[in-house]
Design an enzyme around this catalytic site. Structure first.
Site, PDB file in Angstrom:
ATOM      1  N   ASN A  33       0.863  -1.183   0.000  1.00 19.61           N
ATOM      2  CA  ASN A  33       0.000   0.000   0.000  1.00 19.61           C
ATOM      3  C   ASN A  33       0.906   1.241   0.000  1.00 19.61           C
ATOM      4  OD1 ASN A  33      -1.372   2.279   1.140  1.00 19.61           O
ATOM      5  ND2 ASN A  33      -3.058   0.936   1.700  1.00 19.61           N
TER       6      ASN A  33
ATOM      7  N   THR B  73      -8.313   3.779   8.586  1.00 19.50           N
ATOM      8  CA  THR B  73      -9.533   2.980   8.542  1.00 19.50           C
ATOM      9  C   THR B  73      -9.709   2.208   9.844  1.00 19.50           C
ATOM     10  OG1 THR B  73      -9.062   2.749   6.196  1.00 19.50           O
ATOM     11  CG2 THR B  73     -10.827   1.390   7.081  1.00 19.50           C
TER      12      THR B  73
ATOM     13  N   HIS C 106       1.080   6.241   1.831  1.00 15.25           N
ATOM     14  CA  HIS C 106       1.823   7.193   2.661  1.00 15.25           C
ATOM     15  C   HIS C 106       3.037   7.795   1.965  1.00 15.25           C
ATOM     16  CE1 HIS C 106      -1.136   6.813   5.607  1.00 15.25           C
ATOM     17  NE2 HIS C 106      -0.987   5.503   5.661  1.00 15.25           N
TER      18      HIS C 106
ATOM     19  N   GLU D 123     -11.207  -9.232   3.159  1.00 17.71           N
ATOM     20  CA  GLU D 123      -9.931  -8.879   3.787  1.00 17.71           C
ATOM     21  C   GLU D 123     -10.226  -8.656   5.257  1.00 17.71           C
ATOM     22  OE1 GLU D 123      -7.244  -6.260   1.761  1.00 17.71           O
ATOM     23  OE2 GLU D 123      -6.483  -5.432   3.640  1.00 17.71           O
TER      24      GLU D 123
ATOM     25  N   GLU E  97      -8.721   0.706  -3.131  1.00 16.22           N
ATOM     26  CA  GLU E  97      -9.561   0.758  -1.922  1.00 16.22           C
ATOM     27  C   GLU E  97     -10.433   2.001  -1.977  1.00 16.22           C
ATOM     28  OE1 GLU E  97      -7.115   0.854   1.501  1.00 16.22           O
ATOM     29  OE2 GLU E  97      -6.252  -1.093   1.122  1.00 16.22           O
TER      30      GLU E  97
ATOM     31  N   ARG F 103      -6.823  12.829   1.051  1.00 12.87           N
ATOM     32  CA  ARG F 103      -5.732  13.270   1.929  1.00 12.87           C
ATOM     33  C   ARG F 103      -4.375  12.723   1.494  1.00 12.87           C
ATOM     34  NH1 ARG F 103      -7.327  10.116   7.458  1.00 12.87           N
ATOM     35  NH2 ARG F 103      -9.285  11.151   7.033  1.00 12.87           N
TER      36      ARG F 103
ATOM     37  N   HIS G  55      -3.787  -4.297   7.584  1.00 12.82           N
ATOM     38  CA  HIS G  55      -3.825  -3.139   8.484  1.00 12.82           C
ATOM     39  C   HIS G  55      -2.949  -3.339   9.723  1.00 12.82           C
ATOM     40  CE1 HIS G  55      -5.671   0.836   8.955  1.00 12.82           C
ATOM     41  NE2 HIS G  55      -5.201   0.674  10.165  1.00 12.82           N
TER      42      HIS G  55
ATOM     43  N   ARG H 257      -9.309   8.219  -0.867  1.00 16.07           N
ATOM     44  CA  ARG H 257     -10.255   8.643   0.174  1.00 16.07           C
ATOM     45  C   ARG H 257     -11.103   9.799  -0.330  1.00 16.07           C
ATOM     46  NH1 ARG H 257      -8.682   6.547   5.552  1.00 16.07           N
ATOM     47  NH2 ARG H 257     -10.467   7.735   6.250  1.00 16.07           N
TER      48      ARG H 257
ATOM     49  N   HIS I  13      -5.578   3.717  -1.642  1.00  9.76           N
ATOM     50  CA  HIS I  13      -6.899   4.094  -1.126  1.00  9.76           C
ATOM     51  C   HIS I  13      -7.208   5.508  -1.579  1.00  9.76           C
ATOM     52  CE1 HIS I  13      -9.589   4.367   2.767  1.00  9.76           C
ATOM     53  NE2 HIS I  13     -10.239   4.714   1.674  1.00  9.76           N
TER      54      HIS I  13
HETATM   55  N1  PXP Z   1      -5.828  -3.042   3.819  1.00  7.88           N
HETATM   56  C1  PXP Z   1      -6.809  -2.109   3.870  1.00  7.88           C
HETATM   57  C2  PXP Z   1      -8.177  -2.496   3.410  1.00  7.88           C
HETATM   58  C3  PXP Z   1      -6.542  -0.795   4.324  1.00  7.88           C
HETATM   59  O1  PXP Z   1      -7.540   0.121   4.384  1.00  7.88           O
HETATM   60  C4  PXP Z   1      -5.211  -0.463   4.697  1.00  7.88           C
HETATM   61  C5  PXP Z   1      -4.900   0.937   5.136  1.00  7.88           C
HETATM   62  O2  PXP Z   1      -5.293   1.861   4.190  1.00  7.88           O
HETATM   63  C6  PXP Z   1      -4.243  -1.456   4.606  1.00  7.88           C
HETATM   64  C7  PXP Z   1      -4.572  -2.739   4.182  1.00  7.88           C
HETATM   65  C8  PXP Z   1      -2.817  -1.184   4.967  1.00  7.88           C
HETATM   66  O3  PXP Z   1      -2.713  -0.852   6.320  1.00  7.88           O
HETATM   67  P1  PXP Z   1      -1.328  -0.326   6.888  1.00  7.88           P
HETATM   68  O4  PXP Z   1      -1.013   0.936   6.160  1.00  7.88           O
HETATM   69  O5  PXP Z   1      -1.595  -0.124   8.342  1.00  7.88           O
HETATM   70  O6  PXP Z   1      -0.317  -1.396   6.625  1.00  7.88           O
END
Ligand code: PXP
Length: 256
Positions: free
Chosen positions: A13, A110, A16, A160, A79, A55, A203, A51, A49
């Site tokens: 992901n 999330t 960030h 998931e 996402e 952001r 997550h 959003r 994602h």
């Molecule tokens: N899976 C989903 C569905 C998420 O919403 C997120 C965070 O956006 C992640 C995985 C990844 O989470 P993390 O950034 O905490 O590893």
């Protein structure tokens, strides 16, 4: 222990990287360049994602990420919240997969899973439109029996499981709670698998907490972002992905 020869896929992901870019409002660091590097470093796919408040990832990033994933033959996991506005964008983007997540503007990230049973009609409509458009539909839920059952009824192909509460329990030193959540995810993975749902996890996963999750044999994909991007500051993205892959393979008793 018997070898389990199927390592789950690792989706990175890259949200960030965009958070960091947006801190200065410019173009650097570019999440699309980070996605290219992540794939070159062993990621099996990219997750991002979009959003509602934009952001981190923006619409143009999503378009360019889909183009990159098509170019490299890797899946993009888009996402989004289960809204009509987002549906329109996802239908135009045509990603390999869409993961429906709960979203609130006030949350930092999330928090908690989607209420697939309470939002049955809305999710079923969105899941059907996405599936007819060629995207695989995943629901980001807590590993509780009625949400797994409801996800199946909504027409999702994937669930998931939200690993955030498990990660927080370990951070807080509450080993009993973490173990109970792990047991729920093990049982949930069996239930989902029996219903024909593919099982993913995501997550809050880190080098320190990923192993018991990766060891759940029904799991086919882990989606990890914040920790790997943060760790990349210290060790670089490629070594961070390599170490995560090593830990995942080790948890499945696979040599890589
Ligand atoms: N899976 C989903 C569905 C998420 O919403 C997120 C965070 O956006 C992640 C995985 C990844 O989470 P993390 O950034 O905490 O590893």
């Amino acid at each position: 222990m018997l070898p389990r020869l199927d390592a789950p896929r690792l989706g990175i992901n890259i949200d960030h990287v965009a958070t960091l870019r947006n801190a200065r409002g410019g173009t650097h660091p570019c999440p699309v360049d980070a996605a290219r590097l992540a794939i070159a470093s062993g990621a099996d796919g990219i997750t991002a994602h979009l959003r509602e408040d934009r952001r981190h990832i923006n619409d143009d990033d999503m378009t360019r990420l889909q183009a990159l994933c098509l170019e490299l033959g890797k899946p993009l996991n888009f996402e989004m919240a289960a809204t009509e506005d987002m549906l329109e964008i996802a239908l135009a983007t045509k990603p390999h997969a869409v993961c429906l997540v709960p979203e609130s503007r006030n949350e930092r990230t999330t928090e908690g899973g989607l209420n697939a049973s309470g939002l049955h009609n809305q999710i079923t409509h969105i899941a059907r439109a996405l599936a007819e458009n060629g995207s695989r539909v995943s629901l980001f839920i807590e590993a509780v029996p009625h949400q797994i059952e409801a996800s199946h009824k909504c027409g999702a192909q994937v669930v998931e499981f939200h690993t955030g509460a498990y990660a927080h329990a370990l951070d807080a030193g509450d080993a009993d709670k973490a173990e109970a959540l792990l047991q729920a995810m093990r049982a949930g993975a069996k239930q989902a698998d029996a219903l024909g749902l593919e099982v993913h996890f995501g997550h809050g996963l880190t080098f320190g907490n990923v192993s018991p999750i990766a060891a759940i044999s029904e799991g086919k994909e882990l989606n990890i972002g914040h920790f790997i991007i943060g760790e990349a500051v210290f060790m670089g993205l490629k070594p961070a992905i390599a170490e995560m892959r090593r830990l995942i393979a080790e948890a499945r008793n696979i040599d890589i």
